[in-house]
Design a protein around this motif. Structure first.
Motif, PDB file in Angstrom:
ATOM      1  N   ALA A  92       0.827  -1.205   0.000  1.00  0.00           N
ATOM      2  CA  ALA A  92       0.000   0.000   0.000  1.00  0.00           C
ATOM      3  C   ALA A  92       0.858   1.251   0.000  1.00  0.00           C
ATOM      4  CB  ALA A  92      -0.911   0.007   1.227  1.00  0.00           C
ATOM      5  N   SER A  93       0.306   2.329  -0.539  1.00  0.00           N
ATOM      6  CA  SER A  93       0.928   3.648  -0.484  1.00  0.00           C
ATOM      7  C   SER A  93      -0.171   4.689  -0.627  1.00  0.00           C
ATOM      8  CB  SER A  93       1.975   3.815  -1.589  1.00  0.00           C
ATOM      9  OG  SER A  93       1.382   3.663  -2.865  1.00  0.00           O
ATOM     10  N   PRO A  94       0.059   5.923  -0.155  1.00  0.00           N
ATOM     11  CA  PRO A  94      -0.957   6.964  -0.341  1.00  0.00           C
ATOM     12  C   PRO A  94      -1.182   7.267  -1.821  1.00  0.00           C
ATOM     13  CG  PRO A  94       0.623   7.594   1.352  1.00  0.00           C
ATOM     14  CD  PRO A  94       1.178   6.391   0.683  1.00  0.00           C
ATOM     15  N   LYS A  95      -2.387   7.759  -2.166  1.00  0.00           N
ATOM     16  CA  LYS A  95      -2.647   8.273  -3.502  1.00  0.00           C
ATOM     17  C   LYS A  95      -1.727   9.467  -3.759  1.00  0.00           C
ATOM     18  CE  LYS A  95      -6.881   9.292  -4.424  1.00  0.00           C
ATOM     19  NZ  LYS A  95      -6.971   8.992  -5.870  1.00  0.00           N
ATOM     20  N   SER A  96      -1.453   9.726  -5.045  1.00  0.00           N
ATOM     21  CA  SER A  96      -0.561  10.834  -5.376  1.00  0.00           C
ATOM     22  C   SER A  96      -1.104  12.162  -4.869  1.00  0.00           C
ATOM     23  CB  SER A  96      -0.326  10.888  -6.884  1.00  0.00           C
ATOM     24  OG  SER A  96      -1.548  11.045  -7.587  1.00  0.00           O
ATOM     25  N   SER A  97      -2.415  12.377  -4.992  1.00  0.00           N
ATOM     26  CA  SER A  97      -3.003  13.639  -4.528  1.00  0.00           C
ATOM     27  C   SER A  97      -2.889  13.783  -3.017  1.00  0.00           C
ATOM     28  CB  SER A  97      -4.471  13.727  -4.960  1.00  0.00           C
ATOM     29  OG  SER A  97      -5.204  12.617  -4.471  1.00  0.00           O
ATOM     30  N   ILE A  98      -2.897  12.673  -2.303  1.00  0.00           N
ATOM     31  CA  ILE A  98      -2.770  12.689  -0.839  1.00  0.00           C
ATOM     32  C   ILE A  98      -1.317  12.933  -0.441  1.00  0.00           C
ATOM     33  CG2 ILE A  98      -3.028  11.296   1.239  1.00  0.00           C
ATOM     34  CD1 ILE A  98      -5.657  12.359  -0.055  1.00  0.00           C
ATOM     35  N   GLY A  99      -0.392  12.301  -1.171  1.00  0.00           N
ATOM     36  CA  GLY A  99       1.017  12.523  -0.884  1.00  0.00           C
ATOM     37  C   GLY A  99       1.428  13.963  -1.077  1.00  0.00           C
ATOM     38  N   PRO A 156     -11.168   8.009  -0.959  1.00  0.00           N
ATOM     39  CA  PRO A 156      -9.964   7.169  -0.997  1.00  0.00           C
ATOM     40  C   PRO A 156      -8.726   7.981  -0.612  1.00  0.00           C
ATOM     41  CG  PRO A 156     -10.557   7.838  -3.223  1.00  0.00           C
ATOM     42  CD  PRO A 156     -11.584   8.448  -2.302  1.00  0.00           C
ATOM     43  N   LEU A 157      -7.939   7.444   0.300  1.00  0.00           N
ATOM     44  CA  LEU A 157      -6.706   8.110   0.713  1.00  0.00           C
ATOM     45  C   LEU A 157      -5.458   7.348   0.272  1.00  0.00           C
ATOM     46  CD1 LEU A 157      -7.584   9.165   4.391  1.00  0.00           C
ATOM     47  CD2 LEU A 157      -7.831  10.506   2.292  1.00  0.00           C
ATOM     48  N   ASN A 158      -5.600   6.048   0.010  1.00  0.00           N
ATOM     49  CA  ASN A 158      -4.425   5.269  -0.368  1.00  0.00           C
ATOM     50  C   ASN A 158      -4.761   4.321  -1.515  1.00  0.00           C
ATOM     51  OD1 ASN A 158      -5.963   3.403   1.089  1.00  0.00           O
ATOM     52  ND2 ASN A 158      -4.165   2.384   1.933  1.00  0.00           N
ATOM     53  N   GLN A 159      -3.780   3.561  -1.958  1.00  0.00           N
ATOM     54  CA  GLN A 159      -3.960   2.617  -3.056  1.00  0.00           C
ATOM     55  C   GLN A 159      -3.262   1.308  -2.710  1.00  0.00           C
ATOM     56  OE1 GLN A 159      -2.300   4.678  -6.406  1.00  0.00           O
ATOM     57  NE2 GLN A 159      -0.315   4.982  -5.436  1.00  0.00           N
ATOM     58  N   LEU A 160      -3.846   0.213  -3.186  1.00  0.00           N
ATOM     59  CA  LEU A 160      -3.329  -1.120  -2.913  1.00  0.00           C
ATOM     60  C   LEU A 160      -2.858  -1.767  -4.211  1.00  0.00           C
ATOM     61  CD1 LEU A 160      -6.198  -2.470  -0.603  1.00  0.00           C
ATOM     62  CD2 LEU A 160      -4.236  -1.052   0.040  1.00  0.00           C
TER      63      LEU A 160
END
Length: 342
Positions: free
Chosen positions: A116-123, A172-176
Motif C-alpha cells: 500500500a501507499s498513499p494516492k498521489s493527490s494525498i502525498g 480514498p486516501l491510499n492505493q493497494l
C-alpha cells in the motif's frame, strides 16, 4: 507448482475486477466505483468513523500478529481513543494521530500479498497515511501467508504533516497493489534489458536518455531549471491555518498553501523539517506491462523523505513529483541535475 506461484507479478485492472467478482475484495455495499480500479492498483475508501489516538501516553499505535486491530484498539483506555462520527465531515489536524477503518475487506491466497501507499493527490499534501491489517505487524503490507482470518479488516493510521484536512466517508486516501508470486521487482540486469528495448527516461524535449542503473534501481535527478514553469522550480508548504476539504472538487488557490520557489544559480536550500514539492529532471515513460515505485528514502542527495506517494501505474508518462522533507540537522543545498533518488 504453477507459474503464478513462482514468478512474481503485479495484478492489473481486469484481474482486480476478478478479485472483486470473486469476493476477495469485498465491500459491505456489494458494489465498487469504477474509479477505484486503476491500471495496476485498487483504491479503498474510508468508513464512517475515526478514532483520535493519544500518542503522548501510548506512543504510535502498532498492530500485532496475535489479534485484530479492533481488539488491540479496545485495550487502550477510552479517553486515549476517542471515537468520532465523520458522516458530516471531520477535520484531521496537524500534530494528532487518527485511526480510520476502511470499508473494504481482503481475502488473500497464500501466494498473494498487498503493498500500500498513499494516492498521489494525498502525498502532495503530505498526509501520512499507513495501511494496517488484522494479524499483521507491518505497515503498508498484507501477506497471504500470515493471514489468520478471512476476510481481513483494513485500517489507516493517518497523521497530517503539513496541512489540516477535512475527510468524509467514501474518500480514498491510499492505493493497494496486489502481487501474485514473489520476485516481481526487476534485477539490475533485467532493468537494463528493459531499458534497452523500451527506453524509460527522456529529456523534457523528448530525447531518450541513457539510464543510470544502480543496484537498487534507476537513478532520478532533480530539475531546478524551471524552463516550462516561468522559473518556478518547486513549492514549499506554507503554515496555513485553513483546512483542505478532500471532498471539494473545485480548485484551491495553490499560493494560499504553497510558496513558489526559484533557484539561485541552479541551487536551492532545503531547510530541516519543511515540506517541498519538486519535479524530476527526466520524463519517465513506463511500458504498459510495467509499473514503478520510487524509493521513499535515498542517501543520494540528503537524509529525509523523497515521497509520500511514490507509485506510478502502467503506461504512465511524465516527470515525477518529489514530495520532499529534509531530516538533515542543518540546511542543505540541492543543485540542478544532481541524483536524488532511485
Amino acid at each position: 507448482m504453477t507459474l503464478d506461484e513462482t514468478v512474481g507479478r503485479c495484478l492489473v485492472d481486469h484481474e482486480l475486477y476478478q478479485l472483486l467478482e470473486q469476493g476477495n475484495i469485498s465491500l459491505p455495499s456489494g458494489s465498487v466505483s469504477p474509479s477505484q480500479v486503476q491500471p495496476a492498483s485498487f483504491e479503498p475508501v474510508i468508513g464512517n468513523e475515526v478514532f483520535i489516538l493519544d500518542t503522548e501516553g501510548q506512543g504510535i499505535f502498532r498492530p500485532n500478529t496475535r489479534e485484530t486491530i479492533y481488539k488491540t484498539l479496545l485495550q487502550i483506555e477510552r479517553r486515549r481513543r476517542i471515537r468520532k462520527d465523520i458522516a458530516e465531515g471531520f477535520e484531521l489536524k496537524r500534530g494528532y494521530t487518527y485511526l480510520l477503518p476502511l470499508q473494504e475487506r481482503l481475502t488473500l491466497r497464500k501466494n498473494e500479498f498487498v503493498v500500500a501507499s498513499p494516492k498521489s493527490s494525498i502525498g502532495r499534501i503530505f498526509l501520512h497515511a499507513r495501511l494496517m491489517a488484522d494479524y499483521h505487524a507491518r505497515f503498508d503490507y498484507v501477506d497471504g501467508r500470515q493471514s489468520r482470518a478471512d476476510p481481513l479488516q483494513l485500517w489507516l493510521l493517518v497523521q497530517p504533516l503539513a496541512f489540516n484536512v477535512i475527510v468524509h466517508p467514501g474518500i480514498p486516501l491510499n492505493q493497494l497493489r496486489f502481487f501474485r508470486g514473489r520476485g516481481a521487482l526487476l534485477r539490475p540486469d533485467e532493468l537494463a534489458y528493459e531499458a534497452l528495448h523500451h527506453p524509460l527516461l527522456y529529456s523534457k524535449d523528448h530525447q531518450p536518455l541513457d539510464p543510470d542503473i544502480q543496484d537498487d534501481g534507476l537513478a532520478i535527478s532533480i530539475d531546478l531549471q524551471g524552463l516550462s514553469s516561468g522559473g518556478i522550480v518547486g513549492l514549499r508548504a506554507r503554515h496555513h491555518p485553513e483546512p483542505l476539504d478532500l471532498s471539494n472538487k473545485t480548485l484551491y488557490d495553490a499560493e494560499m498553501f504553497f510558496e513558489p520557489l526559484r533557484a539561485s544559480q541552479g541551487k536551492i536550500i532545503l531547510h530541516p523539517h519543511e515540506y517541498y514539492l519538486f519535479a524530476s529532471r527526466e520524463v519517465l515513460k513506463i511500458p504498459s506491462n510495467r509499473n514503478v515505485e520510487l524509493s521513499s528514502h535515498s542517501d543520494a542527495a540528503f537524509q529525509g523523505s523523497l515521497h509520500f506517494a511514490g507509485f506510478a501505474d502502467n503506461g504512465f508518462q511524465g516527470d515525477l513529483v518529489l514530495e520532499v522533507r529534509s531530516d538533515e540537522p542543518s540546511p542543505m543545498a540541492l543543485e540542478d541535475g544532481m541524483p536524488i533518488s532511485v
